[in-house]
Design a protein around this motif. Structure first.
Motif, PDB file in Angstrom:
ATOM      1  N   LYS A  40       9.057  52.349  11.435  1.00  0.00           N
ATOM      2  CA  LYS A  40       9.270  51.016  12.003  1.00  0.00           C
ATOM      3  C   LYS A  40       8.524  49.938  11.199  1.00  0.00           C
ATOM      4  O   LYS A  40       9.094  48.923  10.810  1.00  0.00           O
ATOM      5  CB  LYS A  40       8.822  50.980  13.476  1.00  0.00           C
ATOM      6  CG  LYS A  40       9.542  51.991  14.363  1.00  0.00           C
ATOM      7  CD  LYS A  40       9.108  51.909  15.806  1.00  0.00           C
ATOM      8  CE  LYS A  40       7.636  52.249  16.035  1.00  0.00           C
ATOM      9  NZ  LYS A  40       7.268  53.646  15.673  1.00  0.00           N
ATOM     10  N   SER A  41       7.228  50.199  10.972  1.00  0.00           N
ATOM     11  CA  SER A  41       6.448  49.213  10.208  1.00  0.00           C
ATOM     12  C   SER A  41       6.923  49.138   8.762  1.00  0.00           C
ATOM     13  O   SER A  41       6.907  48.076   8.142  1.00  0.00           O
ATOM     14  CB  SER A  41       4.964  49.581  10.227  1.00  0.00           C
ATOM     15  OG  SER A  41       4.472  49.501  11.540  1.00  0.00           O
ATOM     16  N   ALA A  44       9.822  46.834   8.668  1.00  0.00           N
ATOM     17  CA  ALA A  44       9.380  45.443   8.805  1.00  0.00           C
ATOM     18  C   ALA A  44       8.806  44.930   7.473  1.00  0.00           C
ATOM     19  O   ALA A  44       9.139  43.831   7.017  1.00  0.00           O
ATOM     20  CB  ALA A  44       8.337  45.337   9.914  1.00  0.00           C
ATOM     21  N   SER A  45       7.960  45.743   6.830  1.00  0.00           N
ATOM     22  CA  SER A  45       7.341  45.333   5.559  1.00  0.00           C
ATOM     23  C   SER A  45       8.378  45.169   4.463  1.00  0.00           C
ATOM     24  O   SER A  45       8.262  44.287   3.608  1.00  0.00           O
ATOM     25  CB  SER A  45       6.336  46.382   5.093  1.00  0.00           C
ATOM     26  OG  SER A  45       5.280  46.448   5.994  1.00  0.00           O
ATOM     27  N   LEU A  82       6.694  37.848   9.530  1.00  0.00           N
ATOM     28  CA  LEU A  82       6.280  39.178   9.984  1.00  0.00           C
ATOM     29  C   LEU A  82       4.986  39.070  10.787  1.00  0.00           C
ATOM     30  O   LEU A  82       3.965  38.617  10.269  1.00  0.00           O
ATOM     31  CB  LEU A  82       6.072  40.103   8.763  1.00  0.00           C
ATOM     32  CG  LEU A  82       5.458  41.488   9.044  1.00  0.00           C
ATOM     33  CD1 LEU A  82       6.329  42.295  10.010  1.00  0.00           C
ATOM     34  CD2 LEU A  82       5.270  42.263   7.744  1.00  0.00           C
ATOM     35  N   GLN A  85       1.361  44.537  12.609  1.00  0.00           N
ATOM     36  CA  GLN A  85       0.808  45.508  13.560  1.00  0.00           C
ATOM     37  C   GLN A  85      -0.721  45.500  13.451  1.00  0.00           C
ATOM     38  O   GLN A  85      -1.416  45.567  14.443  1.00  0.00           O
ATOM     39  CB  GLN A  85       1.349  46.911  13.250  1.00  0.00           C
ATOM     40  CG  GLN A  85       0.838  47.983  14.203  1.00  0.00           C
ATOM     41  CD  GLN A  85       1.503  49.344  13.966  1.00  0.00           C
ATOM     42  OE1 GLN A  85       2.339  49.494  13.078  1.00  0.00           O
ATOM     43  NE2 GLN A  85       1.144  50.321  14.789  1.00  0.00           N
ATOM     44  N   ASP A 170       5.732  43.231  14.922  1.00  0.00           N
ATOM     45  CA  ASP A 170       5.448  44.662  14.867  1.00  0.00           C
ATOM     46  C   ASP A 170       4.330  45.006  15.847  1.00  0.00           C
ATOM     47  O   ASP A 170       3.156  44.758  15.570  1.00  0.00           O
ATOM     48  CB  ASP A 170       5.066  45.046  13.427  1.00  0.00           C
ATOM     49  CG  ASP A 170       4.984  46.565  13.229  1.00  0.00           C
ATOM     50  OD1 ASP A 170       5.188  47.311  14.216  1.00  0.00           O
ATOM     51  OD2 ASP A 170       4.720  46.987  12.088  1.00  0.00           O
ATOM     52  N   GLU A 171       4.709  45.546  16.969  1.00  0.00           N
ATOM     53  CA  GLU A 171       3.750  45.958  18.012  1.00  0.00           C
ATOM     54  C   GLU A 171       2.772  44.852  18.377  1.00  0.00           C
ATOM     55  O   GLU A 171       1.580  45.096  18.542  1.00  0.00           O
ATOM     56  CB  GLU A 171       2.981  47.216  17.578  1.00  0.00           C
ATOM     57  CG  GLU A 171       3.894  48.414  17.437  1.00  0.00           C
ATOM     58  CD  GLU A 171       3.139  49.730  17.476  1.00  0.00           C
ATOM     59  OE1 GLU A 171       2.083  49.793  18.130  1.00  0.00           O
ATOM     60  OE2 GLU A 171       3.626  50.696  16.872  1.00  0.00           O
ATOM     61  N   ILE A 201       9.336  45.121  17.577  1.00  0.00           N
ATOM     62  CA  ILE A 201       9.002  46.545  17.504  1.00  0.00           C
ATOM     63  C   ILE A 201       7.975  46.825  18.590  1.00  0.00           C
ATOM     64  O   ILE A 201       6.945  46.138  18.652  1.00  0.00           O
ATOM     65  CB  ILE A 201       8.429  46.896  16.110  1.00  0.00           C
ATOM     66  CG1 ILE A 201       9.495  46.621  15.028  1.00  0.00           C
ATOM     67  CG2 ILE A 201       7.957  48.354  16.076  1.00  0.00           C
ATOM     68  CD1 ILE A 201       8.965  46.708  13.606  1.00  0.00           C
TER      69      ILE A 201
END
Ligand SMILES: Nc1ncnc2c1ncn2[C@@H]1O[C@H](COP(=O)(O)OP(=O)(O)OP(=O)(O)O)[C@@H](O)[C@H]1O
Ligand SMILES: [Mg+2]
Lengths: 249, 471
Positions: A40-41, A44-45, A82, A85, A170-171, A201
């Motif tokens: 997931k991360s 995103a990255s 972004l 996380q 992200d989280e 996410i």
């Protein structure tokens, strides 16, 4: 707004994303869920342009343009944001200086004049209220010594300042107390517009009570193995991921 | 009248010794016997020890060979008196009212007053004048801290000590104005100079001192300066040294602090540029409860060499010390950091720390960093650390993901790296000015014409450039 087709991504010759497809249209909120370590991360990255990942095949189109040749900062200036996380601490760089530089570099990219100090501070005050961030946090170095929750709120604050077209969070809900969770969720709800989109996410359905997603996807071993409406999140909350791991999708 | 001696290469040592006897001493016929004796012992020490060489532990990474093979002249009398130095430079720190003391080629520039005496008893001005007017202060303090019997360079300076700056702050006096010392070298030929400074603070006294090194003519120069600073009980010294020299300059500074009980020292050494720079800094924590905070920042590129050698000697119980030195090196630049901490047997409850951090921007840049700890007491908290690295890639990604260009991100991070040291500068106008100079240095906009905002009319300003695209 975003169209990812058959994306394969590796790091150190280890494939992490293995043929991923995702389409996000303006005005939509997509939630991505899935077990730890499934990519997931990484996804995103990769959208944000992190260079340590290698795209071995597939395409990412954003606003109709292939973004693979665009630098991280170009993507940001084109409206991709972004929310990390694990937000990074940058000792010695003040939040105010950091944000002012970011806002003005993005403005420059778009051919706009830089904001003067007065206008910038006014903008900052407005957004601080919106995300209910403590005012002393902006006087400190970027994320330095911030609590876990403060770091996450700071991500939402930065998102509000930069007003992106596509925000990937992200989280951002992990490690938040009930009030902070509400603040983060409200931030998203207030910023949501027909011309922007969110990819959220998360591991918890809780956040999705506040931010009702249009779609929920399950990412598993580098692929989206199931997509559905918000009910899918509730089902995952009840049943976990085991039933998906067994190939029942 | 000017007496000049030409000094050459391999025989520089012999020439100096001959110049001492034949040209220098005869001019000092009226000197007090104790001073004469110190000079005599010093020249003998120099004769036996000579210049430092790379076989010596503390000089392993710094070679004076090239510098010593050049030809230099020495000036044994003050250069044309009342020369209008304002034509050579203009120097001010914005929004800061200072007492400005200028040394031209190692000689105090006399603007009509050799020594200023304030109503509260504070004295400042020429070392040369003070050694004649205040022999009792000299007898008590002069050469008491600088080891002229065991160190060749200190011995050489002490043999020839003629002029420099003298400051005396009596008991209980808080100097309200910062004293600014500007060291200017302006000479058409290669010059060898040895300024000598003496600073004395009484009990509960306080002084802020900004010391700038600058060269106007772009000739090779060799500076071997010695500064002794005595801090009386419960006194406070805030000391800043700014170095922005030519690439052909050799600067050796030797600073010796002596700290009585409960005295506090803050020292900040900022090196923007210089050919070969060696800063020896030593503080003796002689009285209980003394505190020394030593900071340094060096920014070097091309073939520059910056060597910081520090000695903190905990001779008494309950003292605290901290060393934080940071550097950014580009091209073939080399930096050396040797931080010594010595804790004597009865110096219980000592708290001492040391940290040296470096960023290398090129494969050819080098840093030699080494802690030297000698601890003989048992109740001691001592820490040390050294890092050599590059900019944090996670932080780079974070900044760029906000739309900040790669070069701007690097710049912000280097600046932040340096800010760690700059933020310890206590005088706000000095901090702002150094901050600005560091910013310009990192952006490649600082030239060797910039020194404490000296606007000189140098014919060949050099722009120093740290190439950040290499990080
Ligand atoms: N820089 C890296 N070097 C090596 N492996 C990496 C790197 N980054 C990610 N990985 C690996 O890629 C896989 C996916 O990691 P990723 O962080 O994308 O997972 P995630 O789905 O976000 O997990 P979580 O829910 O725990 O945040 C993991 O096995 C991880 O160890
Ligand atoms: Mg993750």
């Amino acid at each position: 707004m975003l169209k990812i087709s058959n994306l394969h991504v590796s790091i150190n010759n280890k494939e992490i994303i293995k043929g991923l497809n995702l389409e996000v249209k303006a005005g939509e909120v997509h939630a991505i869920m899935g077990p730890n370590g499934t990519g997931k991360s990484t996804l995103a990255s990769v959208i944000a342009g992190r260079e340590i990942y290698e795209i071995t095949s597939g395409t990412i189109f954003y606003k109709g343009k292939d973004i693979q040749t665009m630098s991280i900062e170009e993507r940001a200036s084109e409206g991709i944001f972004l929310g990390f996380q694990y937000p990074v601490e940058i000792p010695g760089v003040s939040m105010t200086n950091f944000m002012k530089t970011a806002v003005n570099e993005q403005r420059k990219y778009r051919g706009q004049d830089p904001l003067n100090s007065t206008d910038f501070l006014a903008l900052m005050e407005e957004k601080k209220k919106l995300v209910e961030i403590q005012s002393n946090l902006t006087n400190r170095s970027v994320n330095e010594g911030f609590s876990g929750g403060e770091k996450k709120k700071n991500e939402i604050f930065q998102m509000a300042m930069l007003d992106p077209a596509l925000a990937i969070l992200d989280e951002t809900d992990s490690g938040l107390d009930i009030d902070a969770l509400r603040v983060v969720a409200n931030g998203v709800v207030k910023l949501r517009r027909p011309d922007n989109a969110f990819i959220i996410i998360t591991h918890y359905q809780r956040l999705l009570d506040y931010i009702v997603p249009d779609f929920v996807h399950v990412l598993f071993e580098g692929r989206i193995v199931k997509s559905g409406r918000k009910e899918l999140a509730m089902e995952l909350e009840e049943r976990g991921y085991e039933w998906l791991k067994n190939g029942n999708f | 009248m000017k007496t000049e001696t030409t000094l050459t290469g391999i025989t520089l040592k012999e020439k100096l010794i001959r110049a001492f006897e034949e040209e220098f001493l005869p001019g000092l016929a009226d000197e007090k016997p104790f001073m004469k004796e110190i000079r005599q012992q010093s020249i003998e020490t120099f004769q036996s020890l000579g210049f430092p060489h790379q076989k010596m532990e503390d000089w392993r990474s710094t070679s004076l060979q090239k510098t010593l093979s050049r030809q230099y002249i020495q000036e044994f009398t003050s250069p044309s008196p009342k020369e209008d130095v304002s034509k050579i430079f203009k120097c001010d720190i914005h929004h800061l009212d200072t007492h400005l003391l200028t040394l031209l080629n190692g000689w105090h520039v006399d603007t009509g007053i050799e020594l200023t005496v304030l109503p509260d008893g504070m004295i400042f001005g020429s070392f040369n004048a003070a050694r004649k007017q205040y022999p009792e202060l000299f007898e008590k303090y002069y050469a008491k801290q600088a080891p002229y019997l065991s160190n060749g360079l200190i011995a050489l300076n002490t043999a020839f000590a003629h002029d420099g700056i003298f400051i005396y702050v009596p008991d209980g006096v808080v100097a309200t104005r910062t004293i600014q010392i500007v060291n200017i070298i302006n000479q058409a030929e290669n010059l060898f100079i040895q300024p000598r400074n003496l600073v004395i603070l009484g009990k509960n006294a306080s002084l802020q001192l900004v010391h700038c090194d600058h060269s106007v003519q772009h000739k090779a120069s060799f500076v071997n300066s010695v500064t002794e600073i005595f801090l009386g009980e419960n006194s406070f010294v805030d000391h800043y040294k700014l170095q922005n020299k030519d690439n052909d300059a050799t600067v050796i500074t030797n600073s010796f602090f002596h700290q009585s009980a409960n005295s506090r020292l803050i020292s900040n050494v900022i090196t923007f540029n210089g050919g070969l720079i060696r800063n020896n800094l030593s503080t003796t924590l002689a009285g209980q409860g003394a505190d020394a905070q030593l900071f340094g920042l060096y920014l070097a590129d091309k073939d520059q060499h910056v060597d910081n050698n520090i000695m903190v000697d905990h001779q008494s119980a309950d003292c605290t010390s901290n060393q934080l030195y940071k550097g950014i090196l580009d091209d073939q630049a080399m930096a050396v950091f040797n931080g010594h901490i010595k804790v004597r047997r009865d110096s219980q409850r000592t708290v001492a720390s040391q940290n040296n951090k470096n960023i290398l921007l090129s494969d050819k840049a080098t840093i030699h960093t080494q802690p030297h700890l000698e601890i003989f007491a048992d109740d001691v908290k001592c820490s040390h650390g050294a890092t050599v690295g590059q900019l944090d890639p996670e932080a780079m990604f974070y900044m760029r993901s906000r739309g900040i260009r790669e070069d701007t991100s690097r710049m912000l991070m280097m600046y932040a790296f340096a800010a760690d040291v700059i933020n310890h500068i206590q005088i706000p106008p000095v901090r702002h000015q150094i901050d600005e100079m560091v910013y310009r240095r990192l952006k490649g906009e600082l030239s060797n014409c910039d020194q404490c905002i000296i606007d000189c009319n140098a014919t060949r300003p050099q722009i120093f450039e740290i190439d950040m695209s290499k990080i």
